[in-house]
Write an enzyme that holds these catalytic residues in place. Structure first.
Site, short mmCIF file in Angstrom:
data_model
loop_
_atom_site.label_atom_id
_atom_site.label_comp_id
_atom_site.label_asym_id
_atom_site.label_seq_id
_atom_site.Cartn_x
_atom_site.Cartn_y
_atom_site.Cartn_z
N GLU A 478 39.45 32.12 42.31
CA GLU A 478 40.37 31.03 42.74
C GLU A 478 40.13 30.24 43.82
O GLU A 478 40.99 29.18 44.31
CB GLU A 478 41.88 32.13 43.10
CG GLU A 478 42.31 32.80 41.87
CD GLU A 478 43.64 33.51 42.29
OE1 GLU A 478 43.94 33.80 43.65
OE2 GLU A 478 44.10 33.95 41.25
N LYS A 590 35.34 33.79 45.22
CA LYS A 590 36.37 34.52 45.68
C LYS A 590 35.98 36.13 45.14
O LYS A 590 36.10 36.86 45.92
CB LYS A 590 37.68 34.05 45.30
CG LYS A 590 38.82 35.04 45.89
CD LYS A 590 40.24 34.62 45.62
CE LYS A 590 41.34 35.36 46.09
NZ LYS A 590 42.70 34.78 45.98
N GLN A 591 35.65 36.02 44.09
CA GLN A 591 35.83 37.41 43.37
C GLN A 591 34.83 37.59 42.05
O GLN A 591 34.61 36.45 41.33
CB GLN A 591 37.17 37.87 43.01
CG GLN A 591 37.78 36.93 41.79
CD GLN A 591 39.26 37.18 42.11
OE1 GLN A 591 39.93 36.57 42.82
NE2 GLN A 591 39.94 38.03 41.08
C1 BGC Z 1 43.38 37.44 43.34
C2 BGC Z 1 43.92 37.41 42.00
C3 BGC Z 1 45.20 38.72 41.68
C4 BGC Z 1 45.97 38.52 42.86
C5 BGC Z 1 47.11 39.53 42.94
C6 BGC Z 1 44.59 37.19 44.33
O1 BGC Z 1 44.06 37.16 45.57
O2 BGC Z 1 42.48 36.41 43.43
O3 BGC Z 1 42.75 37.60 40.80
O4 BGC Z 1 45.53 38.65 40.47
O5 BGC Z 1 45.36 38.38 44.09
O6 BGC Z 1 46.35 40.95 43.24
#
Ligand code: BGC
Length: 726
Positions: A478, A590-591
């Site tokens: 994100e 981010k992930q």
């Molecule tokens: C993450 C998402 C996640 C959401 C709720 C966000 O910070 O990037 O992938 O679905 O948090 O946990």
């Protein structure tokens, strides 16, 4: 001394550290799939964050951006006075303190040794559990023992109807009252959503000679008070049993609460506990993963599995698990892809009935998903990025960043559309594991197909390049918003549409009447199927020729490189440090994104060499700015044979809630990290997966794990898998 076997089943806190209150309140949450209660103290504490959440009770307060799970009246309060002096941990003298969450029994216990101002020393023990047998029941017990001199103790049990969601009120017509000598009740109705709720408690001393006084006066904090004189070494014990019902589960919640309480009282507290523990034994028998040789990993896995199990609705298929479970206010109780891709797999494999409930939540919310697609100008079903009880999109459009006060537009509700495919993926996995044809033919197929209809209308054909593209998306990473052609999303859409054509072929042969009904309702025709096949063939997946890896999205390799290893030591996420806008231009993710794709597609992603190349690039630029990330990396690293790295990432994932590694556990348990840890262990280290219509394991255990043992359900049959070190 507790034995090793016991230690791996319990989380301890001793001594009491006030600065860790918000963390421990979250991790010691008790729940049963209906309710979740943060571990605030019976007697209260300054700065506590009280939270009593029940699945599905959302409300949209006037002036608020989005609906949230409503904090119910607090059923926990029990205050104790010793010779008129109120016991609390910040008063008098605390000689000792230990709190233990027994994961096996799902019981929270606390013992304190406390001295009042006049020198009377008492030992107080508390016990509480949310019954897994009777899901509307919360049981508490408190025992006070005088140690050094006679004293009189006054114990007051109440329900606190003054609770809000951190200042936001949701209740209309709250009323507190009493019934008979031992019962108190608070009823209320949420303002916008009009859910009626009743919370009724009974409070009884074991020693019936205690003088009992019930005082309510219509207050919002009705209470029952008992007074008992104690000689040294004498103990007085009291039981509080609470029943919670709402109009989501009963036409008349007050009558239902009364009835539930009658039944619970007739059973007696000890029998409630015995049945609760027996019920948990059944759940653990299916869901426990035993690890020999690693006490820390063993405890962490039981802890995270406990948190997924206490959050999973058992008897309700119209609710789902929020990102922070029922353990805190984070994300306002909203449901994300966290459920389907991180928590559901554990349940699909070990508690299929619970997985089915969660998938049915999405089925019931298809109308909301269809609205969302239509409003955005597309066909089919586009699930909301954040979802509540209505199935409508509930992502806030703006957030305010602290401490700067900067207002940021949140795009996820508009363009993080991969959730529709994530849900379809979870449905397919459930079907492949369980073979639950009734579910799939009647509900699951419709989810997979109608979300495919959405994608068919969403992708864009580019005649000049003879390919399909997908602009304006947010992938799992994100930090980069509204990008074109996310390799994750485009690959998953290709997987989705290919799967949808296979499902359609199967359905037409196996369930022709369902197929013709869906053909009519969803508009599935030969032309549409032909288009899906064309998209599968011509879907564009960005690729970086130079590096021989996927390009995370168009233009990703042109972003500004950053050496993350220099930005240490660091807990704060890179987007918070660099600024939201600036991060868009930097090559930090981010992930797990491409790595997430590797987890989901496994070998289908590509050869071992290809996977390693992608891993070597993407795992070095990840911030783990989301708690979802480390466990997915651990899973993939284990599959790649990078066992040491996998173990470090597994430990990171395990520390997120237990050690508050990201400093935000106050907001609630990271449900996805919890479910992810199980996946890292079982899909990663054990290498469990489906292949050619059956399951296989391909273990890559950490060196010091002597053995690993767990159970799975495959097509309705239970199997035990035991892996030992070579
Ligand atoms: C993450 C998402 C996640 C959401 C709720 C966000 O910070 O990037 O992938 O679905 O948090 O946990």
């Amino acid at each position: 001394m507790t034995s090793l076997a016991e230690r791996t089943w319990q989380i301890d806190e001793a001594p009491f550290v006030p600065g860790k209150l918000a963390h421990t309140e979250t991790i010691f949450t008790v729940g049963n799939g209906y309710m979740g209660l943060r571990a605030t103290f019976e007697e209260g504490y300054p700065g506590e964050l009280v939270s009593t959440l029940v699945h599905g009770i959302y409300d949209h307060a006037a002036g608020e951006l989005v609906p949230e799970l409503v904090n119910l009246p607090n059923p926990l309060p029990i205050t104790i006075e010793v010779d008129g002096e109120v016991f609390r941990l910040d008063r008098g003298t605390l000689y000792g303190y230990r709190r233990t969450l027994n994961l096996k029994e799902a019981i929270l216990r606390r013992g304190v040794l406390w001295r009042n101002g006049n020198g009377a020393i008492v030992q107080i023990t508390f016990e509480r559990f949310a019954s897994l047998e009777l899901e509307h029941v919360l049981a508490q017990r408190v025992a006070v023992r005088a140690l050094n001199k006679p004293c009189t103790i006054t114990v007051t049990a109440s329900i606190d109807g003054t609770q809000t969601n951190e200042g936001v009120g949701h209740w209309t017509s709250l009323i507190g009252s009493s019934e008979g000598d031992h019962r108190i009740v608070v009823t209320g109705k949420t303002g916008q959503s009009a859910y009626g709720v009743a919370i009724m408690s009974s409070f009884m001393p074991h020693d019936l000679s205690a003088s009992v006084q019930t005082v309510t006066g219509g207050s919002l904090q009705p209470f029952v008070r008992c007074q008992v004189p104690l000689e040294p070494e004498q103990t007085a014990t009291f039981d509080k049993v609470t029943a919670i019902h709402s109009t989501r589960d009963a036409a008349d919640p007050l009558a239902a609460a009364r009835q539930t309480l009658d039944a619970a009282e007739a059973r007696g507290w000890d029998s409630l506990r015995t049945a609760h523990v027996a019920e948990w034994a059944r759940y653990w028998d299916d869901s426990d993963v035993e690890i020999e040789g690693d006490e820390v990993a063993q405890r962490a896995l039981r802890f995270t599995t406990y948190h997924v199990l206490i959050a999973a609705p058992r008897h309700d298929e119209h609710v789902s698990i929020g990102a922070k479970t029922l353990s805190g206010p984070g994300y306002k109780g909203h449901v994300f892809w966290d459920t389907e891709l991180f928590m559901v797999p554990l349940l699909t494999v070990t508690q299929p009935r619970l997985a089915r409930n969660l998938l049915m939540y999405r089925y019931h919310n298809l109308p909301g998903a269809r609205n969302k697609a239509r409003e955005a100008g597309y066909e089919g079903a586009l699930f909301p990025w954040e979802s509540t009880d209505t199935g409508e999109e509930t992502t806030p459009r703006w957030i305010e960043v602290k401490p700067s006060g900067e207002r940021i537009r949140v795009w996820t509700g508009d363009t993080e559309q991969h959730i529709s495919t994530d849900i379809a993926y979870a449905v397919m996995e459930y079907w492949r594991w369980t073979g639950d044809e009734t579910f799939f033919a009647n509900y699951g197929a419709e989810i997979v197909l109608d979300t495919a209809v959405f994608w068919g209308s969403r992708v864009e054909y580019k005649p000049e390049r003879d390919r399909y593209e997908l602009p304006m998306q947010i992938g799992p990473d994100e930090y980069h918003e509204n990008i074109d052609n996310s390799a994750f999303t485009n690959s998953m859409v290709r997987w989705h549409l290919r799967t949808a054509t296979e499902v359609w072929d199967w359905l037409r042969h196996a369930h022709p009447s369902v197929a013709s009904d869906l053909a009519m309702r969803l508009g599935i025709s030969d032309a549409r199927i032909a288009r899906w096949r064309d998209i599968v063939e011509k879907m564009y997946i960005p690729y970086n020729q130079e590096r021989g890896i996927l390009e995370q999205f168009d233009g990703f390799s042109k972003l500004q490189p950053i050496n993350l290893s220099l930005w240490q030591p660091r807990v704060t996420n890179m987007d918070a440090i660099l600024g939201h806008e600036a991060t868009q231009h930097v090559m930090v993710i981010k992930q797990a994104d491409i790595v997430m794709l590797m987890a989901l597609l496994g070998e289908e992603f590509g050869s071992q060499e290809e996977r390693l190349r992608n891993w070597n690039f993407y795992s070095r630029i990840v911030d783990h700015g989301s708690s979802l990330s480390p466990a997915m990396h651990a899973w993939v690293a284990a599959r790649l044979g990078l066992v040491r790295e996998a173990y470090d990432l597994f430990s990171f994932a395990a520390s997120i809630d237990l050690e508050d590694a990201k400093g935000n556990v106050r907001d609630g348990i990271h449900g996805a990290a919890a479910g992810g840890l199980w996946q890292a262990a079982v899909f990663g280290f054990a290498g469990l997966r489906l292949e050619n219509g059956s399951f296989v394991v391909q273990p890559n255990l950490p060196e010091h794990w002597c053995s690993m043992r767990f159970h799975i359900y495959f097509r309705g049959k239970r199997h035990t898998i035991r892996l030992t070190a070579e």
